[in-house]
Design a protein around this motif. Structure first.
Motif, mmCIF file in Angstrom:
data_model
loop_
_atom_site.group_PDB
_atom_site.id
_atom_site.type_symbol
_atom_site.label_atom_id
_atom_site.label_comp_id
_atom_site.label_asym_id
_atom_site.label_seq_id
_atom_site.Cartn_x
_atom_site.Cartn_y
_atom_site.Cartn_z
ATOM 1 N N GLY A 139 0.816 -1.221 0.000
ATOM 2 C CA GLY A 139 0.000 0.000 0.000
ATOM 3 C C GLY A 139 0.846 1.265 0.000
ATOM 4 O O GLY A 139 0.550 2.226 -0.724
ATOM 5 N N ILE A 196 -1.564 3.102 -7.073
ATOM 6 C CA ILE A 196 -2.168 3.184 -5.741
ATOM 7 C C ILE A 196 -3.322 2.191 -5.585
ATOM 8 O O ILE A 196 -3.565 1.669 -4.503
ATOM 9 C CB ILE A 196 -2.609 4.627 -5.417
ATOM 10 N N TRP A 197 -4.023 1.904 -6.666
ATOM 11 C CA TRP A 197 -5.097 0.911 -6.589
ATOM 12 C C TRP A 197 -4.725 -0.397 -7.275
ATOM 13 O O TRP A 197 -5.220 -1.453 -6.891
ATOM 14 C CB TRP A 197 -6.403 1.469 -7.155
ATOM 15 N N GLY A 208 -6.517 -6.842 2.372
ATOM 16 C CA GLY A 208 -6.964 -5.572 1.792
ATOM 17 C C GLY A 208 -6.940 -4.436 2.798
ATOM 18 O O GLY A 208 -6.562 -3.306 2.467
ATOM 19 N N GLY A 212 2.448 1.694 -3.464
ATOM 20 C CA GLY A 212 1.400 2.107 -4.401
ATOM 21 C C GLY A 212 1.054 3.577 -4.235
ATOM 22 O O GLY A 212 0.928 4.314 -5.214
ATOM 23 N N ALA A 213 0.922 4.025 -2.988
ATOM 24 C CA ALA A 213 0.617 5.438 -2.725
ATOM 25 C C ALA A 213 1.770 6.329 -3.189
ATOM 26 O O ALA A 213 1.550 7.396 -3.767
ATOM 27 C CB ALA A 213 0.334 5.655 -1.242
ATOM 28 N N PRO A 257 -2.503 -3.006 -4.856
ATOM 29 C CA PRO A 257 -3.313 -3.731 -3.863
ATOM 30 C C PRO A 257 -4.371 -4.655 -4.458
ATOM 31 O O PRO A 257 -4.929 -5.483 -3.755
ATOM 32 C CB PRO A 257 -3.973 -2.607 -3.056
ATOM 33 N N GLY A 277 -1.616 0.934 4.544
ATOM 34 C CA GLY A 277 -0.402 1.400 3.881
ATOM 35 C C GLY A 277 -0.681 2.567 2.946
ATOM 36 O O GLY A 277 0.076 3.539 2.902
ATOM 37 N N ILE A 278 -1.775 2.495 2.200
ATOM 38 C CA ILE A 278 -2.143 3.591 1.303
ATOM 39 C C ILE A 278 -2.413 4.853 2.114
ATOM 40 O O ILE A 278 -1.930 5.940 1.772
ATOM 41 C CB ILE A 278 -3.383 3.217 0.463
ATOM 42 N N HIS A 317 -3.434 -3.320 3.181
ATOM 43 C CA HIS A 317 -3.084 -2.494 2.024
ATOM 44 C C HIS A 317 -3.635 -1.080 2.196
ATOM 45 O O HIS A 317 -2.936 -0.094 1.939
ATOM 46 C CB HIS A 317 -3.651 -3.080 0.730
ATOM 47 N N LEU A 318 -4.888 -0.978 2.623
ATOM 48 C CA LEU A 318 -5.511 0.340 2.821
ATOM 49 C C LEU A 318 -4.788 1.151 3.888
ATOM 50 O O LEU A 318 -4.636 2.371 3.754
ATOM 51 C CB LEU A 318 -6.993 0.189 3.181
#
Length: 184
Positions: free
Chosen positions: A42, A53-54, A143, A45-46, A57, A149-150, A146-147
């Motif tokens: 995450g 970013i999407w 998930g 990705g960010a 994940p 981390g984002i 991951h969120l």
């Protein structure tokens, strides 16, 4: 006959026991190797921005499911534990070094590590009480990590955020090294 019945295993203390949804959902939070790698996916990705970013994940759990199938069928995959620990080291370093890889390379890196994470858990699914609900819980928890981390990675857009993001990457890499070499 009542005297011959063994104890029910509804609440097993066996650490190898795998239950249903709750067991699958909580499992990722108890393994630092998984927490570190999922948060790192995450974060990276960010850091890379849209569409990574999407996409990262989403790619991870899809490829993780493929690795899980390999584990269920017992397809040999050498170095699973090393691959899992290395995922935190590599992803952490990519963040710490502010590596802006092309999207296809980022997908290949994340997907490669996802195979190892999925394989390890797929290999234990056949003993599960409910493999499907365990898998659903596991993927949902993945998930959420991951969120997280984002969310943390989005601070990179704030003043001083890049330093925080790179420091988190460095910490993830160090923690991954400690797992890789058995210190943790």
């Amino acid at each position: 006959m009542v005297l011959l019945v063994s104890q029910a295993s509804a609440h097993s203390d066996d650490p190898g026991f795998v239950g249903g949804f709750v067991s699958g959902f909580t499992h990722p939070f108890y393994g630092w190797d998984h927490v570190l790698a999922m948060v790192a996916v995450g974060l990276w990705g960010a850091f890379l921005g849209s569409p990574a970013i999407w996409l990262l994940p989403v790619v991870f759990p899809l490829i993780m499911a493929l690795g899980g199938v390999l584990g269920i069928f017992g397809v040999p995959l050498p170095g699973v534990e090393t691959g899992i620990a290395a995922s935190s080291v590599v992803l952490g370093l990519l963040i710490a070094l502010a590596q802006r890889s092309p999207l296809w390379i980022a997908v290949v890196i994340v997907g490669s590590f996802a195979i190892f994470h999925g394989y390890a858990h797929g290999a234990e699914l056949p003993s599960a009480n409910s493999p499907l609900t365990y898998s659903v819980g596991f993927v949902l928890a993945t998930g959420l990590l991951h969120l997280f981390g984002i969310g943390f990675g989005l601070v990179a857009g704030l003043p001083g955020g890049t330093f925080a993001l790179r420091t988190a990457g460095f910490a993830i890499a160090l923690a991954g090294l400690s797992i890789l070499f058995g210190f943790w």
